[in-house]
Design a protein around this motif. Structure first.
Motif, PDB file in Angstrom:
ATOM      1  N   SER A 190       0.828  -1.212   0.000  1.00 47.24           N
ATOM      2  CA  SER A 190       0.000   0.000   0.000  1.00 47.24           C
ATOM      3  C   SER A 190       0.857   1.255   0.000  1.00 47.24           C
ATOM      4  CB  SER A 190      -0.941  -0.003   1.220  1.00 47.24           C
ATOM      5  OG  SER A 190      -0.229   0.167   2.430  1.00 47.24           O
ATOM      6  N   VAL A 191       1.994   1.211   0.709  1.00 50.06           N
ATOM      7  CA  VAL A 191       2.922   2.346   0.714  1.00 50.06           C
ATOM      8  C   VAL A 191       3.485   2.567  -0.687  1.00 50.06           C
ATOM      9  CG1 VAL A 191       5.169   3.155   1.560  1.00 50.06           C
ATOM     10  CG2 VAL A 191       3.556   2.086   3.149  1.00 50.06           C
ATOM     11  N   ALA A 192       3.889   1.482  -1.336  1.00 44.02           N
ATOM     12  CA  ALA A 192       4.513   1.581  -2.658  1.00 44.02           C
ATOM     13  C   ALA A 192       3.576   2.215  -3.680  1.00 44.02           C
ATOM     14  CB  ALA A 192       4.951   0.192  -3.132  1.00 44.02           C
ATOM     15  N   VAL A 208      -0.924  10.357   0.643  1.00 45.76           N
ATOM     16  CA  VAL A 208      -0.227   9.073   0.774  1.00 45.76           C
ATOM     17  C   VAL A 208      -0.560   8.449   2.124  1.00 45.76           C
ATOM     18  CG1 VAL A 208       2.032   7.962   0.983  1.00 45.76           C
ATOM     19  CG2 VAL A 208       1.639   9.677  -0.798  1.00 45.76           C
ATOM     20  N   ALA A 209      -0.508   9.271   3.178  1.00 44.71           N
ATOM     21  CA  ALA A 209      -0.811   8.767   4.524  1.00 44.71           C
ATOM     22  C   ALA A 209      -2.243   8.271   4.611  1.00 44.71           C
ATOM     23  CB  ALA A 209      -0.578   9.869   5.554  1.00 44.71           C
ATOM     24  N   TRP A 210      -3.178   9.019   4.004  1.00 45.38           N
ATOM     25  CA  TRP A 210      -4.589   8.597   4.043  1.00 45.38           C
ATOM     26  C   TRP A 210      -4.771   7.282   3.296  1.00 45.38           C
ATOM     27  CZ3 TRP A 210      -5.019  11.197   7.863  1.00 45.38           C
ATOM     28  CH2 TRP A 210      -5.037  12.580   7.956  1.00 45.38           C
ATOM     29  N   CYS A 211      -4.084   7.114   2.174  1.00 42.64           N
ATOM     30  CA  CYS A 211      -4.198   5.871   1.402  1.00 42.64           C
ATOM     31  C   CYS A 211      -3.685   4.673   2.196  1.00 42.64           C
ATOM     32  CB  CYS A 211      -3.422   5.991   0.087  1.00 42.64           C
ATOM     33  SG  CYS A 211      -4.211   7.032  -1.157  1.00 42.64           S
ATOM     34  N   ILE A 212      -2.553   4.839   2.861  1.00 44.58           N
ATOM     35  CA  ILE A 212      -1.969   3.743   3.635  1.00 44.58           C
ATOM     36  C   ILE A 212      -2.883   3.357   4.794  1.00 44.58           C
ATOM     37  CG2 ILE A 212      -0.022   3.068   5.090  1.00 44.58           C
ATOM     38  CD1 ILE A 212       1.680   5.032   3.359  1.00 44.58           C
ATOM     39  N   LEU A 213      -3.378   4.359   5.512  1.00 44.60           N
ATOM     40  CA  LEU A 213      -4.260   4.098   6.644  1.00 44.60           C
ATOM     41  C   LEU A 213      -5.578   3.484   6.181  1.00 44.60           C
ATOM     42  CD1 LEU A 213      -4.790   4.272   9.648  1.00 44.60           C
ATOM     43  CD2 LEU A 213      -5.478   6.669   9.357  1.00 44.60           C
ATOM     44  N   ALA A 214      -6.139   4.035   5.096  1.00 44.98           N
ATOM     45  CA  ALA A 214      -7.399   3.511   4.568  1.00 44.98           C
ATOM     46  C   ALA A 214      -7.246   2.077   4.089  1.00 44.98           C
ATOM     47  CB  ALA A 214      -7.892   4.400   3.420  1.00 44.98           C
ATOM     48  N   ALA A 215      -6.120   1.770   3.446  1.00 46.88           N
ATOM     49  CA  ALA A 215      -5.871   0.401   2.971  1.00 46.88           C
ATOM     50  C   ALA A 215      -5.800  -0.573   4.138  1.00 46.88           C
ATOM     51  CB  ALA A 215      -4.579   0.357   2.162  1.00 46.88           C
ATOM     52  N   ILE A 248     -14.635   0.491   0.471  1.00 48.08           N
ATOM     53  CA  ILE A 248     -14.348   0.892   1.854  1.00 48.08           C
ATOM     54  C   ILE A 248     -13.044   1.688   1.905  1.00 48.08           C
ATOM     55  CG2 ILE A 248     -13.729   0.058   4.158  1.00 48.08           C
ATOM     56  CD1 ILE A 248     -15.611  -2.348   3.610  1.00 48.08           C
ATOM     57  N   GLY A 249     -12.025   1.213   1.176  1.00 45.14           N
ATOM     58  CA  GLY A 249     -10.744   1.908   1.159  1.00 45.14           C
ATOM     59  C   GLY A 249     -10.862   3.316   0.605  1.00 45.14           C
ATOM     60  N   ALA A 250     -11.586   3.461  -0.503  1.00 44.20           N
ATOM     61  CA  ALA A 250     -11.750   4.783  -1.113  1.00 44.20           C
ATOM     62  C   ALA A 250     -12.529   5.718  -0.193  1.00 44.20           C
ATOM     63  CB  ALA A 250     -12.459   4.644  -2.461  1.00 44.20           C
ATOM     64  N   ILE A 251     -13.629   5.218   0.376  1.00 45.62           N
ATOM     65  CA  ILE A 251     -14.452   6.037   1.266  1.00 45.62           C
ATOM     66  C   ILE A 251     -13.680   6.420   2.521  1.00 45.62           C
ATOM     67  CG2 ILE A 251     -16.496   6.024   2.759  1.00 45.62           C
ATOM     68  CD1 ILE A 251     -17.887   4.319   0.624  1.00 45.62           C
ATOM     69  N   ALA A 252     -12.921   5.477   3.076  1.00 40.60           N
ATOM     70  CA  ALA A 252     -12.142   5.755   4.289  1.00 40.60           C
ATOM     71  C   ALA A 252     -11.128   6.862   4.030  1.00 40.60           C
ATOM     72  CB  ALA A 252     -11.448   4.492   4.776  1.00 40.60           C
ATOM     73  N   ALA A 253     -10.421   6.791   2.899  1.00 34.14           N
ATOM     74  CA  ALA A 253      -9.422   7.814   2.579  1.00 34.14           C
ATOM     75  C   ALA A 253     -10.073   9.180   2.400  1.00 34.14           C
ATOM     76  CB  ALA A 253      -8.664   7.418   1.308  1.00 34.14           C
ATOM     77  N   VAL A 254     -11.199   9.212   1.698  1.00 32.13           N
ATOM     78  CA  VAL A 254     -11.911  10.476   1.480  1.00 32.13           C
ATOM     79  C   VAL A 254     -12.404  11.056   2.797  1.00 32.13           C
ATOM     80  CG1 VAL A 254     -14.002  11.486   0.480  1.00 32.13           C
ATOM     81  CG2 VAL A 254     -12.546   9.984  -0.906  1.00 32.13           C
ATOM     82  N   LEU A 255     -12.959  10.211   3.664  1.00 28.19           N
ATOM     83  CA  LEU A 255     -13.453  10.690   4.961  1.00 28.19           C
ATOM     84  C   LEU A 255     -12.308  11.191   5.837  1.00 28.19           C
ATOM     85  CD1 LEU A 255     -16.217   8.059   5.882  1.00 28.19           C
ATOM     86  CD2 LEU A 255     -16.522  10.422   5.105  1.00 28.19           C
ATOM     87  N   LEU A 256     -11.177  10.495   5.802  1.00 25.51           N
ATOM     88  CA  LEU A 256     -10.019  10.947   6.572  1.00 25.51           C
ATOM     89  C   LEU A 256      -9.552  12.317   6.092  1.00 25.51           C
ATOM     90  CD1 LEU A 256      -8.022   7.590   6.754  1.00 25.51           C
ATOM     91  CD2 LEU A 256      -8.888   8.862   8.730  1.00 25.51           C
TER      92      LEU A 256
END
Length: 265
Positions: A190-192, A208-215, A248-256
């Protein structure tokens, strides 16, 4: 180079480039996609190029190549244990859209905004909608690559595999099972891909941080779904679960991101 590409009709570039790649994949001895999967991937790739340009294309290609690669890790062992992906990992249409439907919808949303068909008003509920859709796009593939990598590395190298809901030891390949090796590999993946999204300019470093956390959130919730619901409903196939996972991953990142924007304001 990128300015030259951007100056050419995107439809012409997309159709030409992906038709060439389809032809090469068709004659390649190692099949990463089934024949039907190739045509669906061809359509998806054209959609991504036209809406997000080479930048969005780079993200989805990174996911596809790395995801296909990790699927083949320890393939002989996984096939012997009966826990390998079907067709030796070759993706069909159901795999293409299970992995990419959420990302495709995000890309389509960006394309509609860029076309001028929808112009958000200053009072629109979601500020900077285009940036949030781009974040959702990268986060969806960050989530899916994390899930694929965690699953395949866990099945190949997981020394201790636990059911996520009870933490009871279970055999590798069990739906809802997690392992330390797989979890760490999923985080690295997910980091890569999040940094690929940053490198091509789709998201910023905070994204990037939101993507990693959401993933991480979505991958673990996907394991919970696998452990509790998937065996109860026949319609809840792996591909359907993948759609929920990436959504879920996309929504989580957007909400964050949205929450962060609200806080700093």
């Amino acid at each position: 180079m990128s300015s030259l590409i951007d100056s050419v009709n995107p439809w012409l570039v997309a159709v030409g480039l992906n038709t060439i790649l389809l032809g090469l994949a068709w004659i390649a001895p190692k099949k990463l996609l089934t024949p039907a999967g190739l045509f669906h991937a061809w359509f998806l790739a054209i959609l991504i190029w036209v809406t997000l340009g080479w930048q969005g294309y780079a993200v989805v290609m990174f996911y596809f190549l790395v995801g296909s690669g990790v699927t083949r890790i320890g393939m002989a062992q996984k096939e012997a244990e009966g826990i390998a992906e079907k067709r030796s990992g070759a993706r069909g249409p159901e795999n293409v859209w299970g992995s990419a439907l959420t990302g495709a919808l995000c890309a389509l949303g960006v394309g509609i905004i860029n076309s001028g068909f929808i112009v958000p008003s200053p009072q629109f509920l979601v500020p900077n909608l285009q940036s949030l859709l781009l974040l959702g796009y990268v986060a969806s593939f960050s989530t899916k690559l994390a899930d694929t990598t965690a699953s395949e590395v866990g099945k190949a190298y997981g020394k201790s595999t636990f059911l996520i809901t009870t933490f009871q030891p279970v055999p590798r390949g069990t739906e809802g099972a997690v392992s330390l090796e797989g979890t760490l590999a999923g985080i690295v993946a997910s980091v890569a891909i999040a940094f690929v999204g940053w490198g091509v300019g789709l998201i910023d470093l905070l994204g990037v941080a939101w993507c990693i956390l959401a993933a991480f959130i979505a991958t673990n919730l996907e394991s919970v779904i696998g452990a509790t619901l998937q065996s109860k409903y026949t319609w809840l196939t792996n591909e359907v679960v993948n759609i929920f996972n990436t959504l879920i991953g996309a929504i989580a990142a957007v909400l964050l991101a949205w929450t962060w924007i609200t806080i700093i304001k």
